[in-house]
Design a protein around this motif. Structure first.
Motif, PDB file in Angstrom:
ATOM      1  N   VAL A 249       0.812  -1.225   0.000  1.00  3.49           N
ATOM      2  CA  VAL A 249       0.000   0.000   0.000  1.00  3.49           C
ATOM      3  C   VAL A 249       0.842   1.271   0.000  1.00  3.49           C
ATOM      4  O   VAL A 249       0.312   2.368   0.213  1.00  3.49           O
ATOM      5  N   HIS A 252      -0.132   5.404  -0.880  1.00  7.63           N
ATOM      6  CA  HIS A 252      -1.576   5.659  -0.958  1.00  7.63           C
ATOM      7  C   HIS A 252      -2.110   6.404   0.265  1.00  7.63           C
ATOM      8  O   HIS A 252      -3.324   6.563   0.405  1.00  7.63           O
ATOM      9  N   ASN A 253      -1.210   6.833   1.146  1.00  2.00           N
ATOM     10  CA  ASN A 253      -1.592   7.620   2.311  1.00  2.00           C
ATOM     11  C   ASN A 253      -2.668   6.924   3.146  1.00  2.00           C
ATOM     12  O   ASN A 253      -3.672   7.524   3.541  1.00  2.00           O
ATOM     13  N   LEU A 254      -2.460   5.646   3.415  1.00  2.00           N
ATOM     14  CA  LEU A 254      -3.412   4.848   4.183  1.00  2.00           C
ATOM     15  C   LEU A 254      -2.893   4.636   5.605  1.00  2.00           C
ATOM     16  O   LEU A 254      -1.686   4.522   5.823  1.00  2.00           O
ATOM     17  N   GLU A 257      -0.399   1.786   6.202  1.00  2.00           N
ATOM     18  CA  GLU A 257       0.952   1.789   5.634  1.00  2.00           C
ATOM     19  C   GLU A 257       1.983   1.724   6.752  1.00  2.00           C
ATOM     20  O   GLU A 257       1.841   2.387   7.782  1.00  2.00           O
ATOM     21  N   VAL A 453     -10.018  -0.049   0.453  1.00  4.97           N
ATOM     22  CA  VAL A 453      -9.074  -0.321  -0.624  1.00  4.97           C
ATOM     23  C   VAL A 453      -9.688  -1.340  -1.575  1.00  4.97           C
ATOM     24  O   VAL A 453     -10.171  -2.390  -1.142  1.00  4.97           O
ATOM     25  N   ILE A 489      -3.094  -2.942  -5.522  1.00  3.24           N
ATOM     26  CA  ILE A 489      -4.128  -1.948  -5.230  1.00  3.24           C
ATOM     27  C   ILE A 489      -4.580  -1.248  -6.508  1.00  3.24           C
ATOM     28  O   ILE A 489      -3.764  -0.880  -7.348  1.00  3.24           O
ATOM     29  N   ARG A 491      -7.771   1.168  -6.364  1.00  4.03           N
ATOM     30  CA  ARG A 491      -8.382   2.454  -5.997  1.00  4.03           C
ATOM     31  C   ARG A 491      -8.630   2.486  -4.496  1.00  4.03           C
ATOM     32  O   ARG A 491      -8.880   1.444  -3.873  1.00  4.03           O
ATOM     33  N   VAL A 492      -8.572   3.680  -3.920  1.00  2.53           N
ATOM     34  CA  VAL A 492      -8.868   3.880  -2.504  1.00  2.53           C
ATOM     35  C   VAL A 492     -10.076   4.798  -2.392  1.00  2.53           C
ATOM     36  O   VAL A 492     -10.133   5.849  -3.044  1.00  2.53           O
TER      37      VAL A 492
END
Length: 527
Positions: A249, A252-254, A257, A453, A489, A491-492
């Motif tokens: 991930v 993706h600024n999750l 992470e 996600v 991944i 799309r978020v």
């Protein structure tokens, strides 16, 4: 210089047996689905709560779709085969011939489907024992597991019971058909058969190679090379979890992470929905199955929440509405699916409101087929509060929206139970047919307050099955390595935190609905 094994293009075949169809995919070492095929399979419903299938029909469909996806491919580049399937019960005699699971004596109908609820009285008696093994299924066994179904066969079909040679979970039946080896997957026996002992010679971890690979007969049936690696299988939801939960991930600024995989929940949404969370130590969650050691990701404990009817519920509500013929005609005229059309129609009628706020006076309790998690109450029924006399397309769109919201509220209910027991969940990873519906995805993000996600490959269950085949081939050192390489991944979807107060209030109403149902049932039971 890199070895030939590293540079050669390699392929893996994943086969997924769902409730209504069999699918296969040809997948490369980067998790890209290169070819895909699907074929329906038959379901019999001879009486309410009885759902049956044919193992011969299922295997024939497996052969058909596999031949289709490998047509024209250099056989020497196909390295491994993995199966996943619903956790249905297959019954055969001592010669591996199908045995009837019905009072009509129809031997070809030899599969009791996962969603069959015929064994309600049997599971009630099993749960009354309060056996220690029930601690590993959330405190109460589900009617969808195998022990109550076995007891039902023993008590209701004595002729079949006497002739039984083998009971298989459907994923294990498929690996037997492919290899001739009756070894079982740790996933199936732990999750559906209450197996708690140490692993033996006849129980394999998912992704381990079974026997000597594909037999000559199975190779001919499937159109694959004899002897290629066949993996110990997975239940379909677990294969979906495998296909998404380990994805890289970065960037993706999750919130997950640089956090362990234990901060993620994989949600597999199809006919039903499953919520898969893993932990490094066993976590006992009331009303949620598990903890199961190494049942999905080797070395980690699995908890599995679930909703028995989600996609099936949405179809039931939409297709049963009086305005469905109008919807069907307008969707066809616009060349859209009925659900794409409904989503567009909701956008038309929402005016200045956020679309989710349209249900301020309409609420659904979604347990039309009982509650699997976290209440483990097979007897709960569905509820709708806020109906009017209106019968048009607007009303159909609203009940569709309220049903999707109810399913998402049910997911929040499950996640809260898991978190209260010790899981630390920050991110949802969705796959399965319902994850293709943007309204379903956004409602889950908004109602749970967590980012969702979506995988690059929408067919994550098939990728998960292919990951098994890749591991069995020896091309990857571990399931974890294959997950990181082959799960990608796409799309978020972020939650809209401005809507939090509205959905908190919806959730309050949601919990009140089941309280009221239990209250009125208590009143009526006092007669």
């Amino acid at each position: 210089m890199p070895s030939e094994k590293q540079t050669a293009v390699t392929y893996y075949v994943g086969v997924d047996v769902g409730s209504a169809s069999v699918r296969a995919a040809l997948v490369d070492g980067f998790g890209t689905v290169l070819a895909h095929a699907e074929q329906p399979i038959q379901v019999w419903e001879p009486q309410p709560d009885h759902y049956e299938q044919s193992s011969a029909d299922i295997w024939a469909a497996c052969c058909s779709v596999t031949k289709e996806v490998v047509r024209g491919v250099d056989a020497s580049q196909i390295r491994g085969l993995g199966f996943d399937a619903t956790c249905s019960l297959v019954v055969v005699d001592k010669q591996f011939q199908p045995l009837a699971v019905n009072s009509e004596g129809q031997n070809h109908r030899n599969v009791i489907m996962w969603m069959d609820h015929r064994a309600a009285s049997q599971v009630k008696r099993i749960n009354a024992t309060q056996h220690r093994v029930l601690n590993y299924v959330g405190g109460a066994m589900s009617v969808e597991m195998q022990p109550p179904k076995l007891l039902w066969i023993k008590e209701n079909l004595p002729e079949s019971w006497e002739k039984v040679g083998y009971f298989f979970d459907l994923p294990d039946f498929l690996s037997w058909k492919a290899t001739g080896v009756t070894a079982r997957s740790l996933c199936t026996v732990v999750c559906k058969w209450t197996y708690t002992s140490d692993r033996g010679n006849l129980v394999l971890s998912p992704g381990e190679a079974v026997g000597k690979g594909l037999t000559p007969d199975a190779a001919e049936d499937l159109g694959l090379p004899e002897g290629i690696a066949v993996a110990a299988s997975l239940i379909d939801a677990h294969a979906g979890g495998l296909g998404v939960i380990g994805a890289d991930v970065k960037g993706h600024n999750l919130p997950c992470e640089n956090q362990p995989i234990t901060s993620r929940v994989a949600m597999i949404c199809g006919t039903s929905s499953c919520h898969m969370g893993v932990s490094e130590t066993p976590i006992f969650v009331p009303g949620v199955w598990g903890p199961y050691f190494s049942a999905m990701v080797p070395g980690l404990w699995l908890n599995e929440g679930g909703q028995s009817a989600t996609g099936k519920l949405i179809d039931h509500v939409v297709r049963g509405h009086v305005a469905f013929p109008e919807l069907e005609a307008k969707a066809a005229a616009s060349a859209h699916s009925i659900y794409t059309y409904l989503n567009s129609h909701l956008d038309l009628i929402k005016k200045s409101l956020p679309v989710g706020f349209l249900t301020v006076d309409l609420h659904v309790w979604p347990d039309f087929h009982g509650n699997r998690s976290p209440l483990t109450d097979l007897t709960l029924k569905g509820m709708v509060v806020g109906l009017t006399l209106s019968r048009g397309l607007d009303e159909l769109a609203l009940i569709y929206l309220a049903t999707i919201q109810a399913i998402a509220l049910g997911t929040r209910h499950i996640l809260e139970a898991m978190q209260a027991a010790g899981h630390e969940i920050t991110t949802l990873f969705l796959c399965g047919g319902l994850s293709k519906n943007p309204l379903f995805v956004q409602m889950h993000a908004d109602i749970t307050g967590k980012p969702v996600v979506l995988s690059k490959e929408v067919e994550s269950v098939l990728v998960g099955a292919a990951i098994l085949g890749a591991c069995a081939s020896g091309d990857f050192a571990s399931i974890q390595e294959a997950m990181a390489k082959m799960g990608r991944i796409g799309r978020v979807v972020q939650p809209n935190h401005e809507h939090k107060r509205f959905y908190d209030k919806k959730y309050e109403v949601f919990l009140k609905l089941v309280e009221h149902q239990r209250e009125y049932r208590s009143i009526m039971n006092s007669l």
